[in-house]
Design an enzyme around this catalytic site. Sequence first.
Site, short mmCIF file in Angstrom:
data_model
loop_
_atom_site.label_atom_id
_atom_site.label_comp_id
_atom_site.label_asym_id
_atom_site.label_seq_id
_atom_site.Cartn_x
_atom_site.Cartn_y
_atom_site.Cartn_z
CG HIS A 165 80.53 110.44 66.72
ND1 HIS A 165 79.24 110.37 66.25
CD2 HIS A 165 81.08 109.24 66.51
CE1 HIS A 165 79.02 109.17 65.78
NE2 HIS A 165 80.12 108.45 65.91
CB THR A 224 85.47 103.96 66.03
OG1 THR A 224 84.73 105.13 65.79
CG2 THR A 224 86.69 104.29 66.85
CG ASP A 241 87.62 107.40 63.85
OD1 ASP A 241 87.48 108.42 63.15
OD2 ASP A 241 86.79 107.04 64.71
CG HIS A 242 85.53 106.73 60.77
ND1 HIS A 242 84.61 107.73 60.83
CD2 HIS A 242 85.53 106.15 61.99
CE1 HIS A 242 84.04 107.76 62.02
NE2 HIS A 242 84.60 106.81 62.77
CD GLU A 246 84.54 109.30 66.08
OE1 GLU A 246 85.00 108.34 66.69
OE2 GLU A 246 83.88 109.17 65.02
C1 GP9 Z 1 81.79 105.03 70.05
C2 GP9 Z 1 82.77 105.73 69.20
C3 GP9 Z 1 82.15 106.21 67.93
O1 GP9 Z 1 82.30 104.48 71.20
O2 GP9 Z 1 83.91 104.99 69.02
O3 GP9 Z 1 81.95 105.19 67.04
P1 GP9 Z 1 81.75 105.43 65.48
O4 GP9 Z 1 80.29 105.74 65.27
O5 GP9 Z 1 82.62 106.54 65.05
O6 GP9 Z 1 82.16 104.15 64.89
MN MN Z 2 84.64 106.98 64.87
#
Ligand code: GP9
Ligand code: MN
Length: 613
Positions: free
Chosen positions: A406, A291, A465-466, A249
């Site tokens: 996150h 994500t 992921d980003h 994340e």
């Molecule tokens: C939520 C998680 C976070 O289930 O994958 O999502 P994001 O805000 O990073 O897209």
């Molecule tokens: Mn994410």
Amino acid sequence: MNTKSKHAAIFLAIILLWIKTYIVSKVSFTLPVDHFLQEILLFFNPLSFLVLYFCITFYQSPPRRRQFILGLSILYSLILYANVVYYRFFTDFLTIPVLFQTKNVGDIGNSLYELVYVTDLFLFIDLFILAYFLKKPLFNPNQSIIQKDRRKAVAVGIAILAVHLILAEVNRPQLLTRTFDREILVKSLGTFNYHLYDILLQSKSSMQKALASNLEAEEILHKVNKQTTNHPELYGIANGKNLIVVSLESTQNFVLNYKINGKEVTPFLNELAKSSYYFTNFYHQTGQGKTSDSEFLADNSLYPLPRGAVFQTHPLNEYNAMPEILKANGYYSAVFHGNNKSFWNRDVMYKTLGYDQFFSEEYFTITEENSINYGLKDFPFFEQSIPYLKDLPQPFFAKMITLTNHHPYLIQEDEQWVEPYPVDDGTVSRYFTTVRYADEALRQFFHDLKAAGLYDNSVVVVYGDHYGISERHQEAMADVLGKSALTSYNQVELQKVPLFIHIPGRRGKEIDKVGGQIDLKPTLLHLLGIETNEDVHFGTDLFSKDHHELTILRNGSFITEDFIYTSETCYVKPFGAPVDSLKCKPFIEQAKEELDLSDRIIYGDLLRFLKKE
Ligand code: GP9
Ligand code: MN
């Protein structure tokens, strides 16, 4: 009879349904309410729909109005009840795609007996009350409605809806454009406004789909595929092995080898780089779907959409995703994620992509202590995933989606293994502490994989992921990077995320080729010895000698071996001096065309034309 009693029937119907909906949303749906504004929204949200809904009755002739009021109330109640029953089984709300996803309906059909309770009759009591009162003269709207009444009612309805939408947007910015979590949508919009919104999304994409043709598909698809030669040593090296993909994340590449007070922020990833292929110029290509977009890129080698999350907008398209391809090659596919399954519409989309199993929130023991922010913390997440992983039929493809790192980057003090970064920007400052936590959790996971006997037989892929730190944090980030200010060139460079491909028995190697998440599918399939010549994919095998070093970000910026193009400026690497745009010109066209082709494939659902019967 005065005006008030003229509308008494409508008032009564609205109030009864309003109270009922609120009670149902408190009792039958488990919608966590975090603060006062959310509670207010939850309470008022049925009203904005109900007022406009009952405006329809203003267009009926007096004798039919009564029946109409009752009829609308019955219809409303039935839809509400359908949601209640569906929620009992799926802990989720109905969506149009779900209604047409026969597999879901099939699932529920079998257990319908157990999902319907006798006590549910209470849910319809209000209808009897309404029917009773409609017979009374006071509630008998036998007068004709004059035009002014109609207009007034519609105006009131629109005003209530507008206030509601503003409050919902304040409560959760970008609610409608990003449409991330169905639970949040229902909580903020209300069940019925949510259904309308869902219908709108669905009809828009159905129209685009209806206009697409086989011819267009052929024309587009033949432009897409880029063939590459296979890497002579690595092609098929992981044949028959398990594939474990860990999505980290919000992890950007700049944290690798970074130290705070002499302490590494990612000691484990730094170590992992020594025993894995570590890609130092690898970019995320996500858009608003965050994500879920990264998952979409990795599984399909297609670009996500310019607006909204494709997981949400096109979950019923035909795709040719990794799980499906792997299934045809004897693999079992599963996703692990410690959050609510409807987030990003994952429960629906995963079925479409061909995943066999989704271990979401409900498969984990989640307590106050072991969760933070969005859900289960990464340590317990990995720990509790191991027994499930051990039980999967092998070979398997398992995707593990971490969560702790996150925004707003919260972690208990005793799990802060590195000092927050000393800067006057809480987000940037805390970010390092949660990255550090996730890094340690990953170390534990690798350790547990060994203990479970899975390590030697698995290829483990780890990628960010980003971005975690958005452009708004320029000043603090300049400080972090030891620069006086950040340029657009630096901002693009910050979109690098780490990628590790760990193949048991192979030595580590740093690879500085430019690549992106779009390249994951062909790269990983080739490692497993699966040909991709027939598939539609925009990426190319990162190991191939003819891997295309043109990585296009979703906003149209791109990176090549020598240049970075962003904000209509061409910069030359490695220092980012602006140069004549002509240098970037050939790629500008190509980048535009590629994004456009990918969008047309998704909007037109063109892959359905390729499906072999
Ligand atoms: C939520 C998680 C976070 O289930 O994958 O999502 P994001 O805000 O990073 O897209
Ligand atoms: Mn994410």
